[in-house]
Structures are given as C-alpha cells and as structure tokens.
Design a protein around this motif. Structure first.
Motif, PDB file in Angstrom:
ATOM      1  N   ILE A 131      -1.977   4.792  -0.378  1.00  0.00           N
ATOM      2  CA  ILE A 131      -1.248   3.428   1.185  1.00  0.00           C
ATOM      3  C   ILE A 131       0.367   3.881   0.558  1.00  0.00           C
ATOM      4  N   VAL A 132       0.970   3.319  -0.702  1.00  0.00           N
ATOM      5  CA  VAL A 132       2.158   3.034  -1.437  1.00  0.00           C
ATOM      6  C   VAL A 132       2.955   4.030  -1.333  1.00  0.00           C
ATOM      7  N   SER A 133       3.118   5.352  -1.220  1.00  0.00           N
ATOM      8  CA  SER A 133       2.902   6.337  -1.263  1.00  0.00           C
ATOM      9  C   SER A 133       3.293   7.126  -0.082  1.00  0.00           C
ATOM     10  N   LEU A 134       2.056   6.624   1.115  1.00  0.00           N
ATOM     11  CA  LEU A 134       1.961   7.830   2.474  1.00  0.00           C
ATOM     12  C   LEU A 134       2.076   6.420   3.236  1.00  0.00           C
ATOM     13  N   SER A 135       2.662   5.720   2.921  1.00  0.00           N
ATOM     14  CA  SER A 135       3.257   4.403   4.111  1.00  0.00           C
ATOM     15  C   SER A 135       4.536   4.455   4.824  1.00  0.00           C
ATOM     16  N   ASN A 136       5.247   4.551   5.613  1.00  0.00           N
ATOM     17  CA  ASN A 136       6.438   4.234   6.135  1.00  0.00           C
ATOM     18  C   ASN A 136       7.347   3.051   5.845  1.00  0.00           C
ATOM     19  N   SER A 137       6.231   1.794   5.987  1.00  0.00           N
ATOM     20  CA  SER A 137       7.310   1.211   5.295  1.00  0.00           C
ATOM     21  C   SER A 137       7.592   0.861   3.753  1.00  0.00           C
ATOM     22  N   GLY A 138       8.274  -0.126   3.460  1.00  0.00           N
ATOM     23  CA  GLY A 138       8.793  -0.494   1.189  1.00  0.00           C
ATOM     24  C   GLY A 138       7.458  -0.816   0.736  1.00  0.00           C
ATOM     25  N   PRO A 139       7.426  -0.887  -0.815  1.00  0.00           N
ATOM     26  CA  PRO A 139       6.118  -1.541  -1.016  1.00  0.00           C
ATOM     27  C   PRO A 139       5.672  -2.012  -1.060  1.00  0.00           C
ATOM     28  N   LEU A 140       6.410  -3.194  -0.787  1.00  0.00           N
ATOM     29  CA  LEU A 140       6.054  -4.841  -0.188  1.00  0.00           C
ATOM     30  C   LEU A 140       4.766  -5.361   0.809  1.00  0.00           C
ATOM     31  N   LYS A 141       4.850  -3.992   2.394  1.00  0.00           N
ATOM     32  CA  LYS A 141       4.637  -4.445   3.344  1.00  0.00           C
ATOM     33  C   LYS A 141       3.405  -3.477   3.040  1.00  0.00           C
ATOM     34  N   SER A 142       3.535  -2.446   2.394  1.00  0.00           N
ATOM     35  CA  SER A 142       2.308  -1.590   2.175  1.00  0.00           C
ATOM     36  C   SER A 142       1.327  -2.126   1.279  1.00  0.00           C
ATOM     37  N   ILE A 143       1.476  -2.972  -0.128  1.00  0.00           N
ATOM     38  CA  ILE A 143       0.818  -3.513  -0.591  1.00  0.00           C
ATOM     39  C   ILE A 143      -0.214  -4.663   0.059  1.00  0.00           C
ATOM     40  N   ILE A 144       0.882  -5.176   0.924  1.00  0.00           N
ATOM     41  CA  ILE A 144       0.300  -6.603   1.742  1.00  0.00           C
ATOM     42  C   ILE A 144      -0.985  -6.413   2.980  1.00  0.00           C
ATOM     43  N   LEU A 145      -0.332  -4.980   3.068  1.00  0.00           N
ATOM     44  CA  LEU A 145      -1.376  -3.983   3.705  1.00  0.00           C
ATOM     45  C   LEU A 145      -3.014  -4.037   2.932  1.00  0.00           C
ATOM     46  N   TYR A 146      -2.390  -3.509   2.251  1.00  0.00           N
ATOM     47  CA  TYR A 146      -3.497  -3.252   0.626  1.00  0.00           C
ATOM     48  C   TYR A 146      -5.080  -4.082   0.529  1.00  0.00           C
ATOM     49  N   GLU A 147      -3.606  -5.732   0.271  1.00  0.00           N
ATOM     50  CA  GLU A 147      -4.208  -6.819  -0.004  1.00  0.00           C
ATOM     51  C   GLU A 147      -4.495  -7.238   1.135  1.00  0.00           C
ATOM     52  N   ALA A 148      -4.456  -7.358   2.328  1.00  0.00           N
ATOM     53  CA  ALA A 148      -5.217  -7.854   3.996  1.00  0.00           C
ATOM     54  C   ALA A 148      -6.390  -6.779   3.420  1.00  0.00           C
ATOM     55  N   ALA A 149      -6.749  -5.492   3.565  1.00  0.00           N
ATOM     56  CA  ALA A 149      -7.988  -4.762   3.244  1.00  0.00           C
ATOM     57  C   ALA A 149      -8.303  -5.392   2.911  1.00  0.00           C
ATOM     58  N   ILE A 150      -8.529  -5.973   1.350  1.00  0.00           N
ATOM     59  CA  ILE A 150      -8.883  -6.700   0.143  1.00  0.00           C
ATOM     60  C   ILE A 150      -9.801  -8.196   0.777  1.00  0.00           C
ATOM     61  N   GLY A 151      -8.490  -8.805   1.307  1.00  0.00           N
ATOM     62  CA  GLY A 151      -9.210 -10.140   2.137  1.00  0.00           C
ATOM     63  C   GLY A 151      -9.759  -9.742   3.010  1.00  0.00           C
ATOM     64  N   LEU A 152     -10.058  -8.861   4.026  1.00  0.00           N
ATOM     65  CA  LEU A 152     -10.856  -8.421   4.772  1.00  0.00           C
ATOM     66  C   LEU A 152     -12.199  -8.306   3.990  1.00  0.00           C
ATOM     67  N   GLY A 153     -12.339  -7.626   3.333  1.00  0.00           N
ATOM     68  CA  GLY A 153     -13.515  -7.026   3.333  1.00  0.00           C
ATOM     69  C   GLY A 153     -14.412  -8.184   2.088  1.00  0.00           C
ATOM     70  N   ILE A 154     -13.370  -8.481   1.471  1.00  0.00           N
ATOM     71  CA  ILE A 154     -14.027 -10.058   0.255  1.00  0.00           C
ATOM     72  C   ILE A 154     -13.989 -10.568   1.496  1.00  0.00           C
ATOM     73  N   SER A 155     -13.786 -11.314   2.288  1.00  0.00           N
ATOM     74  CA  SER A 155     -14.116 -12.499   3.584  1.00  0.00           C
ATOM     75  C   SER A 155     -15.899 -11.830   4.480  1.00  0.00           C
ATOM     76  N   VAL A 156     -15.852 -10.871   4.558  1.00  0.00           N
ATOM     77  CA  VAL A 156     -17.077 -10.206   5.274  1.00  0.00           C
ATOM     78  C   VAL A 156     -17.907  -9.729   4.047  1.00  0.00           C
TER      79      VAL A 156
END
Length: 401
Positions: A131-156
């Motif tokens: 995700i960090v390597s392939l994303s069009n965003s910088g590292p921070l926004k890529s990690i936010i996206l990754y953490e969003a996936a973690i949060g959504l997965g953990i919450s559901v």
C-alpha cells in the motif's frame, strides 16, 4: 463510522489505483479475524472444559508465530513477489481457520492457530509495504488508509463474531475462511504481477535493522504496550462473561472498542501528529491507556466500568497504532518492508506474552493484578520512548508525509 468513511473518501479522491482498494478490502477482512474470535473465547473454554489460560493460548500461539514469521516475510516476498506472497498468506488463513472450526480439542485449535498466524504474517507485512509503495499518496496518507482498514475490520469483527458465535463457537472460524476466499478471488483477478525487487532481502536483514536505535525503541515500546493491549483483548472477555455477558453482548462491547479505535486512528492521530508531534502524542496516548488499564484493575467488580473502559481504551490504541506505524516507516533508512518486518517481529512477541501472562496472574493472585501489570508494562513503554526521544525526533520532519 461516517467520519471515518469521509476520511477514506478524501484519500480516494486522489485517484488511487484499483489495486489499493483491493488491498484495502483484503486488509479489512484479514483484521476481522482478530476481533471475530474475541466474543467466543469464554464459549470455547466452556465447550472444551478449558481454563482461561488455556484458551488464551489461541492468541499466544497466533501472535508468537506471526512475530517469528515476520523475520522471513521480506525474504519470501523478494523471491516470489508481492502478489504471490499475499496469495500464499491468504491460502494459509483459509485452510487453518477452517481447520480451527473443525477442531475437537483446545490443543488442536492452538496448533491450527499457528498456521493461521503464519498466513496472516505473510499477508499483513506485505500488504502494508504494498500500500505504501503503490499508493499515489505520501506515506502518512497510505498508512492512514491501512489503519482505516484495520479499524473497520476490528470494529466489524466482534459484531459478526458475536452473531455467528451465538449459533456455534465454530461459526466465526468458518466465517473467516469464507471471507478470505472472497479476498483470494479479488487478489487473483485484480492484483497485478508486480516486478520483484532487485534488492535481495535475507532473513538477517530485519534483525540487522534493529541495530538502529530509533527502530529498536519503537519495537520495544510496541512489545510493552502489546502486553497491555492483549490483556485487554484476551482477558477482559472472561471477566465480563463471569458477570453474565454472552456472545452477543461481548460482540457489541468490542464493536464499540473497534469503532473508537477506527475513529482515532483515521481522524485524530494525523491531527495530533501535525500539531503536537508523533513522539509526544505517542507518549500521551500510551500514558492514558496505562491509566485506563490500572483503573480497570481498581474497578474490576463493576461491569459498567469495564465495558466503558474497554471502549475508552480503543480511543487511545487507535491513535497510537497510526502514530507508531507512521514513525516506524520513517525512523530508519532501511527498506520499508524490512523496517516493518523488524518492528512487527518484536511487536507480536509482546502480543504473545500478554494473553499468556494475564490469566496466569489472575489464577495465581486475583483478577485485578493482570490489569495492574499490563498498565505497568505500558508505562515502561512510555519511559522507553521518552528516554530515547533524541533518536526519534526526526520522524516528524520527513518530507512526503
């Protein structure tokens, strides 16, 4: 969750490649597996006549093998490529989660969780790097996206686990297997064959990376706070079950925890890093998490307080996850995949200690002690970060965040 979705939409507006959203979906399903089994821990113990310390080995075996496996995930990825490392990991999760559901003894589930942990290690370490390597965003926004996936997965996950677990404790295990089949199909269809890295990664590279003082400090801190994290995640369900909470109730409690985690990881942590700095913010949220654990020990007889504290802890853990993951990506000059593997190696070993130690302490002393000890470990983690802050100060000044 609407605000979290809005944040994800903001990242989406940058026209990410389709593969990023395939990985995003895959990460959601992968991390559902963590929370999916949480509401059924007491039920497994009751069905198989196992003590809390025996049932908690489901987390210990899973996290221990994940930590150890992180050492060679980079090497595997460099040899067979990102796509096939992800697919190999998903296939292992499909197989061993299904086998866990078909088990007839607690020891069988523990051993099948080893194979499950190996698969998840191959997947999550490679997914973050991809995700960090392939994303069009910088590292921070890529990690936010990754953490969003973690949060959504953990919450559901806990909600689905509670619903399936109310039918049978085997349901959540089979549920993970079915969902990961969907992930496998999506990866086979949409994940391109990315070129292999020209740089060969050896099994020793992650260990060598830990000689970097900053990376080692973050890994040690994660090891310590994960003892507290898994005291909360793996031990609290047994206390609440003794108070009469069933699978549905436990599912809703940890749904609230997961929503709180997703909220702060996606929306709060980036603003904290911007205005306060990653290291100071990390120290504050870990300090508050430690106090929450200690308060759970004090109020261990109050069902209302334990439920409230679990949800509050999610706020601090979500913020810390984003802050520390972002810092790991920027603290060292080594390849991000190697840095991630080194950090996760140390981090998940803490996740192996916590669920084993907490019920042992409760059996030897009383239910208050695991929360006190977990809080103490987290406080030591805060001291570790603060004592080595000069080796971490540059993480807030990396271009491309």
């Amino acid at each position: 969750m609407s605000q979290a979705a809005a944040r994800v939409s903001e990242v989406e507006s940058e026209k990410q490649p389709l593969v990023i959203w395939v990985l995003f979906f895959a990460c959601i399903i992968s991390f559902m597996g963590l929370g999916l089994v949480d509401p059924i821990l007491p039920a497994i113990g009751a069905q198989m006549h196992a003590s809390p310390s025996q049932v908690s080995l489901l987390f210990t075996s899973y996290n221990a093998i994940m930590g150890i496996s992180m050492i060679f995930t980079g090497m595997v990825s460099s040899k067979i490529g990102i796509k096939w490392t992800l697919i190999a990991g998903v296939c292992l999760v499909i197989l061993f989660s299904a086998l866990s559901g078909s088990s007839s003894s607690i020891s069988q589930i523990i051993w099948f969780r080893v194979g499950w942990g190996l698969g998840n290690a191959l997947f999550i370490a490679t997914a973050l790097s991809a995700i960090v390597s392939l994303s069009n965003s910088g590292p921070l926004k890529s990690i936010i996206l990754y953490e969003a996936a973690i949060g959504l997965g953990i919450s559901v996950g806990p909600l689905l686990g509670g619903e399936l677990g109310a039918i049978t404790w085997r349901g959540p295990f089979y549920g993970v297997s079915v969902l990961m089949v969907i992930v496998l199909i999506a990866l086979l269809i949409k994940m391109p064959n990315l070129p292999k890295s020209d740089k060969k990664i050896s099994i020793l590279d992650p260990l060598k990376a830990l000689t970097n003082r900053g990376l080692f400090t973050l890994g040690l801190t994660a090891f310590l706070y994960n003892i507290g994290f898994f005291t909360l995640l793996a031990f609290t369900p047994f206390i609440l079950a003794e108070m009469g909470l069933k699978e549905h109730g436990l599912g809703y409690v940890f749904l609230g925890w997961g929503i709180a985690l997703a909220f702060t990881s996606v929306l709060v942590a980036p603003r904290m890093q911007e205005y306060i700095g990653a290291i100071k913010s990390m120290c504050w949220v870990l300090f508050l998490f430690a106090l929450t654990l200690i308060s759970m020990g004090i109020g261990v007889d109050s069902e209302l307080w334990l439920i409230t504290a679990v949800v509050i802890a999610g706020l601090f853990l979500g913020a810390n996850n984003t802050l520390i993951t972002t810092s790991v990506m920027n603290v060292s000059t080594v390849d991000r995949g190697v840095a991630s593997a080194a950090y996760n190696f140390v981090r998940f070993l803490g996740g192996a200690v916590g669920p084993w130690l907490a019920p042992k302490l409760a059996e030897s002393f009383n239910p208050r002690v695991p929360f006190y000890v977990g809080g103490a470990f987290v406080l030591i983690g805060v001291l570790s970060v603060w004592a080595n802050k000069k080796h971490l100060s540059h993480v807030d000044h990396i271009e491309g965040h």
